[in-house]
Design a protein around this motif. Structure first.
Motif, PDB file in Angstrom:
ATOM      1  N   GLY A 265       2.407  -4.200  -3.462  1.00 35.49           N
ATOM      2  CA  GLY A 265       2.336  -2.751  -3.324  1.00 35.49           C
ATOM      3  C   GLY A 265       0.993  -2.178  -3.739  1.00 35.49           C
ATOM      4  N   LEU A 266       0.189  -2.965  -4.477  1.00 37.47           N
ATOM      5  CA  LEU A 266      -1.131  -2.502  -4.898  1.00 37.47           C
ATOM      6  C   LEU A 266      -2.190  -2.740  -3.833  1.00 37.47           C
ATOM      7  N   ALA A 267      -1.936  -3.706  -2.932  1.00 35.74           N
ATOM      8  CA  ALA A 267      -2.943  -4.077  -1.933  1.00 35.74           C
ATOM      9  C   ALA A 267      -3.069  -2.978  -0.875  1.00 35.74           C
ATOM     10  N   PRO A 268      -4.259  -2.835  -0.289  1.00 34.34           N
ATOM     11  CA  PRO A 268      -4.476  -1.711   0.624  1.00 34.34           C
ATOM     12  C   PRO A 268      -3.799  -1.846   1.980  1.00 34.34           C
ATOM     13  N   GLY A 269      -3.478  -3.066   2.419  1.00 37.52           N
ATOM     14  CA  GLY A 269      -2.854  -3.215   3.727  1.00 37.52           C
ATOM     15  C   GLY A 269      -3.870  -3.067   4.840  1.00 37.52           C
TER      16      GLY A 269
END
Length: 954
Positions: A554-558
């Motif tokens: 959930g912390l990664a930017p995607g």
């Protein structure tokens, strides 16, 4: 050995049903190019063109020979297929029936010559051969042309199959499919006619007439024509209610043949009936039929295919997918549509595998419910669990029944309830991927993804009403965008709208726009209508390790992340995170669209970030920093391979737990950047927002060369603006100057010349204050470029000569080579072509000595330009071709566009317009893709040619 080749989808080969490795995609494309014409020689040059198109490597033939040699080794064990060299080229000797393209064409041809019953089966077999886009991921012009031709053949076969089904009276089940297909092919008259006929026979003549009016208007607006005679005649017959449009009654005297359905089937062996069972009643346990069901045509067809598959074992289909994806709705919709296939009844149990309010249903309890439904008296139910299951299997033996096992916790829970009778069919739904059912019981796994855009729109319209969505199209578009195709989210939107039908849709749309409150907005006040609750159930079923990885994601930017990046994010080895990612994929919380690449649905990502905030791990602040370090250190290593002559920057050591990748060579570096490109610009912004200003600036620096090669101008400019802000916050004037110089470069590339000149001047002033002569020289080169673009060649020459003097003073050879080329170019602009030849030749020589292929390509281009203006066209063409080989070797699409443009100019000046056209067309194609400012100029040049020629390989 049974050999099969698949081209109607990803290129694959199978021997005795097992996949055979045919090498990497380019090698497999050689195999595919030969398989399209088995037993026929394919000339080597034609084969090279098929496989590489206009991107032939320098040693194209030698590379091809290597691929053929490796393919021969891979095919040798079959004993049936081989590649031989003949005078006319390479021949792949094989039975055409082993190739799905040829089987498809043969089945279609046989179907068109057969009666309807046989034709329907043949067409179904033909269309089932398709696994996706033919030759998936192969992108050369020849394959693209063949792919389009095959898609047309498939579409024609689908239309033929639809005609057959319409003649058999299947108009009702065809309607959803025809509606979707008509939207995809809005100008096809034959398809429109089929749609109209199905609507008419379904008792909807008004909708059929509306369908005709729609295609008539589209044909008039887009093509300026009226519908053809067949469609006009069908329209008239619908208007008059022509009885000939109705199907003939297959049973004109139903009373004579119909018999009332018995209350129960006779026991085939009364003497062996268990105690308490005199007869088995027909059980109808299915819950109510789901309303507002839409789409899922492909998945419904897959379930039909499983049911019709030959074999002597029980048919088991396992439907998997994330919470809220619509697994139960699909299972029940399919079951109700096929009730006639299960005349002996349907059993249903909710196994509550993911129920937040209690434990999963034990097999003993579930089977007791089945025995009650099958009429077993309570006193006759065995106490032993295995005895109960045995009794249940005995009762359904030989009966045509459907058993629906909904919400299974795992494969073990479902397996205990499988019948032993091949006459039964089983549908299992679960949030987990039930691989155990597939391996042990031959289950067909069907994974549900989000709805397609048309399906999602149709579901929203059915919830809100067509008039309501049409009245607020912008708000409806926002709702669809933020629901992301998740059926539960769309249903929650429908429920909330139903509670306040007088509220504008824009109110709800505004709520969904707010990312921080989006999950709150998707809660209709009930556990069954709450997107967050649906995700929570899946999350709580995870192991601690998988839950930790999920929170970190959930912390990664995607929009996606690679396995190596995940390992750095959680500070664990790749082998450790692989198992956690597999668990998340099995739980349908992540998807794996490509090997080692993972993607989260937007709403799932929001939920993961929410969990990370609510369950912060110790040292959690370092997780994002580790991810940035992974991208930064890998990007810098890759950037050094793309442009080894660029002045380096100093990086601090990566945080413990970070394992950067080390690309092996230029090609691997370019591949890494291409793969990670969707996430890299957002990582620059994310690093700055998190306060990692130094890393934000450094990552932006590392991306420049790739952005330049690929023409990602807007991303380049945006990342450098972030970098400039970061440098100003840090107070580092050297970094501020570098960001200004980079912005000068990209603004000039984009044709924003005043902006480019402004940024270069700011950089030059800062470098002067810092007394940095090498960087001053770099900036003078940039100012020379922008002055040249502004039509000021004398000013441009002055800047370039200043750059050359500074480079010579500091011994900077790479800079000298570039400045020599620039000085030569500007002499050309001033009409001093002989002087230009000397400078450009020096640039070529110096670039070759230091091994700067990028600089060498630019110098050859300038040298060619000088020869062109001296009417030395043969020499000019030779220079351009040398430059073209170089830029294609390192993937510089901007440079390739420039050189092709010049190449076409020289062909035209030499009196050869037929060669100019292909060069300009290739240049225009790339220019349009990357937004090159020369696109308009190239169109004008092509429009001025006497006639279009045929593209040739350059």
């Amino acid at each position: 050995m049974a050999v099969e080749f698949g081209l109607l989808g990803p290129i694959e080969a199978r021997v005795d049903g097992r996949p055979v490795d045919m090498g990497h995609i380019r090698q497999r494309s050689v195999l595919a190019a030969l398989l399209t014409e088995p037993n026929r020689p394919v000339p080597v040059d034609e084969l090279v063109d098929r496989v590489w198109g206009d991107r032939v490597p320098q040693r194209g033939r030698e590379t091809l020979y290597g691929y053929v040699s490796r393919l021969r080794q891979a095919l040798r064990p079959t004993g049936e297929v081989r590649i031989v060299r003949r005078p006319g080229g390479y021949v792949l000797e094989a039975d055409p029936a082993t190739v799905d393209i040829h089987r498809f064409r043969d089945l279609v041809a046989r179907a068109r010559a057969a009666g309807d019953d046989q034709a329907a089966a043949l067409m179904r077999r033909a269309l089932e051969l398709w696994r996706g886009e033919p030759f998936a991921t192969v992108d050369t012009p020849w394959f693209h042309g063949l792919r389009q031709a095959l898609e047309r053949e498939r579409f024609s076969a689908e239309l033929d199959a639809t005609d057959i089904r319409l003649r058999s009276g299947s108009h009702g089940e065809l309607l959803p499919e025809l509606t979707t297909r008509s939207a995809e092919h809005p100008l096809d008259e034959r398809l429109a006619g089929q749609h109209m006929l199905a609507l008419y026979r379904s008792g909807r003549p008004a909708d059929a007439l509306t369908c005709y009016q729609g295609i008539r208007e589209r044909l008039a607006e887009e093509l300026g024509i009226d519908p053809g005679a067949p469609l006009r005649q069908l329209h008239q017959r619908i208007l008059t209610g022509d009885p000939a449009l109705d199907l003939p009654n297959p049973n004109p005297n139903p009373d004579a043949s119909s018999k009332p359905e018995p209350a129960s089937d006779p026991d085939p062996d009364p003497g062996s009936a268990p105690r308490g069972r005199s007869s088995v009643p027909i059980s109808r346990q299915l819950p109510a039929r789901p309303g507002l069901f839409t789409g899922r045509e492909q998945q419904l067809a897959e379930l039909d295919k499983a049911l019709d598959a030959p074999g002597g074992t029980v048919v088991v289909s396992a439907i998997g997918g994330s919470g809220g994806i619509g697994k139960t709705r699909l299972a029940l919709h399919w079951a109700y549509e096929r009730l006639d296939r299960f005349p002996d009844g349907q059993l249903y149990v909710d196994l509550r595998g993911f129920d937040p309010s209690g434990d999963p249903v034990a097999p003993a309890v579930a089977v007791r419910g089945f025995l009650d439904a099958l009429g077993v008296e309570s006193g006759a139910v065995p106490l032993d669990v295995q005895a109960r299951i045995g009794l249940y299997r005995s009762l359904v033996q030989g009966r045509r029944m459907l058993i629906v096992l909904d919400n299974a916790a795992d494969a073990e829970q479902a397996a205990a309830l499988l019948p032993g009778s091949a006459a039964c069919a089983v549908l299992v739904t679960s949030r987990r991927r039930l691989a155990g059912l597939a391996s042990a019981h031959g289950a067909r796994l069907l994974t549900l993804d989000v709805l397609t855009d048309p399906e999602a729109r149709e579901l929203l319209v059915r919830h809100l009403g067509r008039d309501r969505t049409a009245a607020e199209p912008d708000a409806a578009a926002v709702l669809l965008e933020h629901c992301g195709g998740l059926p539960l989210a769309i249903s929650v939107v429908g429920a909330r709208d139903a509670a306040h039908p007088d509220f504008p849709l824009a109110v709800l749309a505004e709520e969904l726009k707010d990312e921080s409150a989006r999950l709150d907005a998707l809660d209709a006040g009930d556990l069954t209508a709450d997107v967050r609750a649906a995700f929570t159930v899946s999350y709580r079923a995870l192991t601690a390790r998988a839950a930790e990885v999920f929170r970190h994601l959930g912390l990664a930017p995607g929009p996606e992340i690679g396995q190596a990046a995940v390992a750095s994010l959680v500070a664990r080895p790749v082998t450790a995170v692989r198992a956690a990612l597999r668990e998340l994929e099995n739980a349908h919380l992540v998807q794996q669209p490509a090997p080692g690449r993972y993607r989260l649905h937007d709403l799932v990502r929001l939920y993961a970030a929410e969990r990370a905030r609510e369950e912060p791990a110790e040292g959690g602040d370092e997780a994002l920093l580790r991810l940035v370090d992974f991208y930064l250190h890998t990007a810098c290593a890759a950037a050094g391979l793309l442009d080894p002559h660029r002045d380096p920057i100093h990086l601090s050591a990566a945080l413990p737990g970070v394992t950067p990748q080390e690309p092996a060579d230029h090609g691997a570096a370019l591949d890494w950047f291409t793969t990670e490109y969707p996430v890299l610009p957002s990582t620059v912004a994310l690093a700055a927002a998190a306060g990692f200003d130094t890393r934000s600036w450094q990552l932006a620096w590392a991306l420049e060369t790739f952005f330049d090669y690929r023409g990602h101008w807007h991303d380049w400019a945006a990342s450098q603006r972030v970098a400039l802000d970061a440098a100003e916050r840090i107070g580092d004037r050297s970094w501020q100057a570098a960001a200004h110089r980079s912005l000068g470069n990209v603004c000039t590339q984009m044709g924003l010349l005043d902006d480019g000149h402004h940024h270069f001047r700011k950089a030059l002033d800062l470098y002067g204050e810092l007394n940095d002569p090498v960087s001053q020289a770099h900036t003078h080169r940039g100012l020379g470029w922008v002055c040249d673009q502004q039509g000021r060649p004398r000013d441009a020459l002055d800047h370039s000569q200043q750059a050359l003097a500074l480079y010579r003073r500091t011994g900077h050879q790479a800079g000298q080579a570039k400045a020599l080329n620039n000085v030569g170019w500007l002499h050309i602009m001033l009409g001093e072509h002989r002087t230009a030849l000397d400078h450009c030749a020096q640039a070529v020589d110096l670039n070759q000595r230091i091994g700067d292929r990028h600089g060498e390509a630019g110098a050859w281009d300038s040298l060619g330009y000088a020869h062109h203006h001296l009417a030395e066209y043969t020499e000019a063409l030779d220079c351009y071709r040398r430059a073209l080989v170089l830029v294609r070797g390192f993937g510089d699409r901007y440079g390739e566009t420039e050189i092709l443009n010049h190449l076409g100019d020289t062909h035209l000046a030499a009196g050869d317009p037929e060669e100019a056209g292909p060069a300009w067309r290739q240049a225009l194609k790339t220019a349009d893709e990357i937004g090159h400012p020369a696109a308009g100029e190239l169109r004008s040049k092509l429009g001025g040619l006497p006639q279009a020629g045929h593209d040739e390989k350059l």
